[in-house]
Scaffold this motif. Sequence first.
Motif, PDB file in Angstrom:
ATOM      1  N   ALA A 133       0.866  -1.190   0.000  1.00 39.81           N
ATOM      2  CA  ALA A 133       0.000   0.000   0.000  1.00 39.81           C
ATOM      3  C   ALA A 133       0.900   1.238   0.000  1.00 39.81           C
ATOM      4  CB  ALA A 133      -0.919  -0.016   1.227  1.00 39.81           C
ATOM      5  N   PRO A 134       0.382   2.384  -0.418  1.00 37.00           N
ATOM      6  CA  PRO A 134      -0.933   2.554  -1.022  1.00 37.00           C
ATOM      7  C   PRO A 134      -0.948   2.105  -2.471  1.00 37.00           C
ATOM      8  CG  PRO A 134       0.208   4.659  -0.900  1.00 37.00           C
ATOM      9  CD  PRO A 134       1.097   3.670  -0.219  1.00 37.00           C
ATOM     10  N   GLU A 209      -6.071  -2.459  -0.059  1.00 36.23           N
ATOM     11  CA  GLU A 209      -7.062  -1.392  -0.184  1.00 36.23           C
ATOM     12  C   GLU A 209      -8.123  -1.749  -1.218  1.00 36.23           C
ATOM     13  OE1 GLU A 209      -5.147   2.866   0.610  1.00 36.23           O
ATOM     14  OE2 GLU A 209      -3.981   1.674  -0.813  1.00 36.23           O
ATOM     15  N   LEU A 218      -4.618   6.142   3.916  1.00 35.86           N
ATOM     16  CA  LEU A 218      -4.875   4.723   3.686  1.00 35.86           C
ATOM     17  C   LEU A 218      -6.333   4.441   4.012  1.00 35.86           C
ATOM     18  CD1 LEU A 218      -1.729   2.845   5.103  1.00 35.86           C
ATOM     19  CD2 LEU A 218      -2.230   3.505   2.756  1.00 35.86           C
ATOM     20  N   ARG A 296      -2.562  -1.921   8.904  1.00 33.08           N
ATOM     21  CA  ARG A 296      -2.764  -0.631   8.239  1.00 33.08           C
ATOM     22  C   ARG A 296      -2.200   0.510   9.089  1.00 33.08           C
ATOM     23  NH1 ARG A 296      -8.359   2.652   7.313  1.00 33.08           N
ATOM     24  NH2 ARG A 296      -8.526   2.109   9.517  1.00 33.08           N
TER      25      ARG A 296
END
Length: 506
Positions: A133-134, A209, A218, A296
């Motif tokens: 991520a992202p 995501e 996020l 996260r």
Amino acid sequence: MKSGESEEEWGTAGCSEQDHLIPHEVLNPFVMRLDALNSTYDKVKVAVLTVFVLPLRIVGLCLCVLFGWVFACIGLYGLSEEDHNRPLRGWRRWLRWVVLFCTRSVFVSAGFPWVSVRGQRADAVQAPVLVVAPHSSYFDVLPVIVMAAPSVVAKIETSRSPMFGKLIDYTQPVYVSREDPNSRQNTIREIQRRAHSGGEWPQILLFPEGTCTNRSCLIQFKPGAFYPGAPVQPVVVRYPNRLDTVTWTWEGPGAWKILWLTLTQFVSFCEIEYLPVYVPSDEEKENPRLYAHNVRAKMAEALGVPVTDYTYDDCRLMSKARANNLPCETGLVEVTKLMHQLGINMSTIEAEMESFAEIARKTDGLIRLTEFAAYLGIPTSEPGLVELFNLYDSDRDGVIDFREYLLGVSLISKPCNTEETIRLAFRLFDLGGKGHVTQRDVTKALAHTLSMTEQESARLFQQVQKAHDDYITFEEFRAHAQKKPEYAKIFLTWHGRMTQEKEKSQ
């Protein structure tokens, strides 16, 4: 290509102790504003490189894709279905490095000569799953290539795409089929099987995501990568360029424009950072959503960005609004944020739906701020309540239609449940609870739930096979709507129009 965008259940995280990371201002991770052509220098540079460099890069890019496709076809030739379910061995495994070289050369041709790598990558035994991520661009394929193309979770449709299908197929991905009702469980089982293979399989890579954002925060992680309860290694991606020409979101420049502007930069940079392996606790193993949420938080801390509670469903809802030529930036984000602040959700609405429906029927549902506050049990001194009321008070007369508010909550809280939203609309506009609605009621209800004009609603009313000429029941409308799939798409018509009127008034 959106690698992590496979199925709904590849995640949702809860809210948490990281609430302090949520900023007071409204963040919209699904919108991108491109400033690549604002200065004279950038305009001249893009023009010159379009003439002299772009053709060469396109030729080089196409040749590298072609060579990679040829070697992938060779590597897959004669591979049986049973072989597909086992890790590649022998010459096929070594040929993967040739395919990787070709695909890496694609990005060199595109102006990404090198990728900065920070941190230490764990092996498949230490961390069988990589979470990245992202996710902000189809250029995120580059970090995947740099990580030696571990297996990804991808839609089955990607295997059928020309040229790239073979390249993806050679990574032995976990394919997801939306048409298969058992796909979700099969995918979970396959991820668990590979994650607990003791390093026999390559690592599995997911973008939790589930869709592209603008890297400002996020959004919620889908729990698909965390179901096995195995250790994961978080990997964060950055594009530290002066001009951001790679970000591809639901609202912003299209894929071809992004490709053109990226290919007409002198050089583009990408950076990946391996974070320490995250070993789940017993509680996290039992609760994949908690596991996803905590990972996260670690990744957001490393990136220095906030977290938000927006999800892929919010993104799909915005896309539907945009497809209907409605503004989709502020409305959904602001209402969702305010509802979260005020503790309002669909469960609280459903618990008091009968009383709310009765309120809505009175005087056509028109209420003032004091009544709105009293019905929700929130004091009028609460700033968030005033903001929420003003979003619905488009003409600034101090009065809103309470039915619009209830339908708005339904659309935002359960954006994919078409029948339930239509059922709610009928209940609200069924004055007196008679079990049927007139043509006027139908017109008003469908204006708030479907993208239908007054003429379309009147035509629909006439087309429905009904027992009485002057009204229809919900069952009669539903039976007709099932024969007309085009009526099944819910759009934020009511919200888009109010947002437009609000912007005009300001």
